[in-house]
Design a protein around this motif. Structure first.
Motif, PDB file in Angstrom:
ATOM      1  N   ASN A   6       0.793  -1.226   0.000  1.00 52.97           N
ATOM      2  CA  ASN A   6       0.000   0.000   0.000  1.00 52.97           C
ATOM      3  C   ASN A   6       0.826   1.277   0.000  1.00 52.97           C
ATOM      4  O   ASN A   6       0.278   2.362   0.045  1.00 52.97           O
ATOM      5  CB  ASN A   6      -0.954   0.015   1.202  1.00 52.97           C
ATOM      6  N   GLU A   7       2.130   1.181  -0.030  1.00 56.13           N
ATOM      7  CA  GLU A   7       2.969   2.372   0.017  1.00 56.13           C
ATOM      8  C   GLU A   7       3.026   3.024  -1.353  1.00 56.13           C
ATOM      9  O   GLU A   7       3.208   2.367  -2.366  1.00 56.13           O
ATOM     10  CB  GLU A   7       4.377   2.012   0.479  1.00 56.13           C
ATOM     11  N   VAL A   8       2.869   4.338  -1.386  1.00 56.97           N
ATOM     12  CA  VAL A   8       2.962   5.100  -2.627  1.00 56.97           C
ATOM     13  C   VAL A   8       4.362   5.675  -2.713  1.00 56.97           C
ATOM     14  O   VAL A   8       4.853   6.289  -1.777  1.00 56.97           O
ATOM     15  CB  VAL A   8       1.915   6.241  -2.649  1.00 56.97           C
ATOM     16  N   VAL A   9       5.020   5.445  -3.837  1.00 54.95           N
ATOM     17  CA  VAL A   9       6.364   5.971  -4.033  1.00 54.95           C
ATOM     18  C   VAL A   9       6.242   7.274  -4.807  1.00 54.95           C
ATOM     19  O   VAL A   9       5.697   7.308  -5.906  1.00 54.95           O
ATOM     20  CB  VAL A   9       7.241   4.971  -4.817  1.00 54.95           C
ATOM     21  N   CYS A  10       6.749   8.361  -4.244  1.00 54.59           N
ATOM     22  CA  CYS A  10       6.672   9.673  -4.876  1.00 54.59           C
ATOM     23  C   CYS A  10       7.999  10.002  -5.535  1.00 54.59           C
ATOM     24  O   CYS A  10       9.034  10.008  -4.878  1.00 54.59           O
ATOM     25  CB  CYS A  10       6.337  10.748  -3.840  1.00 54.59           C
ATOM     26  N   HIS A  11       7.932  10.270  -6.825  1.00 54.52           N
ATOM     27  CA  HIS A  11       9.143  10.628  -7.555  1.00 54.52           C
ATOM     28  C   HIS A  11       9.303  12.139  -7.652  1.00 54.52           C
ATOM     29  O   HIS A  11      10.386  12.650  -7.749  1.00 54.52           O
ATOM     30  CB  HIS A  11       9.144   9.990  -8.941  1.00 54.52           C
ATOM     31  N   ASN A  12       8.166  12.850  -7.661  1.00 56.03           N
ATOM     32  CA  ASN A  12       8.227  14.309  -7.633  1.00 56.03           C
ATOM     33  C   ASN A  12       6.915  14.841  -7.074  1.00 56.03           C
ATOM     34  O   ASN A  12       5.910  14.143  -7.044  1.00 56.03           O
ATOM     35  CB  ASN A  12       8.521  14.895  -9.029  1.00 56.03           C
ATOM     36  N   GLU A  13       6.937  16.085  -6.639  1.00 58.27           N
ATOM     37  CA  GLU A  13       5.766  16.642  -5.961  1.00 58.27           C
ATOM     38  C   GLU A  13       4.571  16.863  -6.877  1.00 58.27           C
ATOM     39  O   GLU A  13       3.448  16.940  -6.421  1.00 58.27           O
ATOM     40  CB  GLU A  13       6.138  17.963  -5.271  1.00 58.27           C
ATOM     41  N   SER A  14       4.802  16.948  -8.195  1.00 53.32           N
ATOM     42  CA  SER A  14       3.671  17.162  -9.103  1.00 53.32           C
ATOM     43  C   SER A  14       2.965  15.861  -9.447  1.00 53.32           C
ATOM     44  O   SER A  14       1.937  15.862 -10.096  1.00 53.32           O
ATOM     45  CB  SER A  14       4.155  17.842 -10.387  1.00 53.32           C
ATOM     46  N   ASP A  15       3.505  14.728  -8.995  1.00 48.30           N
ATOM     47  CA  ASP A  15       2.889  13.425  -9.234  1.00 48.30           C
ATOM     48  C   ASP A  15       1.602  13.352  -8.407  1.00 48.30           C
ATOM     49  O   ASP A  15       1.647  13.314  -7.184  1.00 48.30           O
ATOM     50  CB  ASP A  15       3.871  12.319  -8.826  1.00 48.30           C
ATOM     51  N   THR A  16       0.443  13.324  -9.076  1.00 55.28           N
ATOM     52  CA  THR A  16      -0.835  13.371  -8.367  1.00 55.28           C
ATOM     53  C   THR A  16      -1.079  12.147  -7.512  1.00 55.28           C
ATOM     54  O   THR A  16      -1.849  12.205  -6.563  1.00 55.28           O
ATOM     55  CB  THR A  16      -2.012  13.549  -9.350  1.00 55.28           C
ATOM     56  N   SER A  17      -0.420  11.020  -7.798  1.00 58.77           N
ATOM     57  CA  SER A  17      -0.610   9.834  -6.965  1.00 58.77           C
ATOM     58  C   SER A  17       0.031  10.011  -5.590  1.00 58.77           C
ATOM     59  O   SER A  17      -0.213   9.232  -4.691  1.00 58.77           O
ATOM     60  CB  SER A  17      -0.047   8.594  -7.660  1.00 58.77           C
ATOM     61  N   CYS A  18       0.852  11.025  -5.442  1.00 62.55           N
ATOM     62  CA  CYS A  18       1.544  11.268  -4.171  1.00 62.55           C
ATOM     63  C   CYS A  18       0.750  12.174  -3.246  1.00 62.55           C
ATOM     64  O   CYS A  18       1.051  12.262  -2.066  1.00 62.55           O
ATOM     65  CB  CYS A  18       2.908  11.902  -4.434  1.00 62.55           C
ATOM     66  N   ARG A  19      -0.218  12.870  -3.777  1.00 58.00           N
ATOM     67  CA  ARG A  19      -0.986  13.799  -2.946  1.00 58.00           C
ATOM     68  C   ARG A  19      -1.881  13.023  -1.993  1.00 58.00           C
ATOM     69  O   ARG A  19      -2.447  12.005  -2.340  1.00 58.00           O
ATOM     70  CB  ARG A  19      -1.856  14.698  -3.814  1.00 58.00           C
ATOM     71  N   LYS A  20      -2.004  13.543  -0.796  1.00 53.39           N
ATOM     72  CA  LYS A  20      -2.881  12.937   0.196  1.00 53.39           C
ATOM     73  C   LYS A  20      -3.704  14.028   0.851  1.00 53.39           C
ATOM     74  O   LYS A  20      -3.258  15.154   0.978  1.00 53.39           O
ATOM     75  CB  LYS A  20      -2.068  12.205   1.260  1.00 53.39           C
TER      76      LYS A  20
END
Length: 110
Positions: A6-20
């Motif tokens: 379930n961990e989301v890996v963020c590559h950059n801040e504009s990646d919408t899958s990283c927003r919570k």
């Protein structure tokens, strides 16, 4: 390095899958309760269809579910406006306004 499922890996801040979002616990509990109720209503409609219940009665239940879903959307939209949108605007990210317009358009299609 392996990631938990379930961990989301963020590559950059504009990646919408990283927003919570950061909903307070009472809001999460309220939303979960409402969604559980909606889930039960949907199961009830499936049962009504299996039992050949009169169409108008099923449509009435569908209308109630749509209203309940709209209430969930309103709660989420309010939290989004007061939290995420305000935060991103204060950081100078005006792209959030375009995103918000698209979101509202999606809600208004219904």
């Amino acid at each position: 390095m392996e990631n938990p499922v379930n961990e989301v890996v963020c590559h950059n801040e504009s990646d919408t899958s990283c927003r919570k979002s950061h909903h307070p616990e009472p809001v999460k509990k309220n939303l979960t309760t409402r969604l559980n109720r909606i889930e039960g209503q949907i199961r009830g409609i499936k049962g009504m269809i299996d039992k050949d219940v009169y169409c108008d009665d099923i449509i009435t239940q569908l209308s109630a579910i749509q209203s309940a879903l709209n209430s969930v959307a309103k709660i989420l939209l309010e939290g989004h406006l007061k939290g995420c949108v305000v935060d991103r605007l204060s950081e100078g990210d005006e792209e959030v306004l375009d995103e918000l317009v698209v979101t509202i358009q999606k809600l208004m299609k219904k």
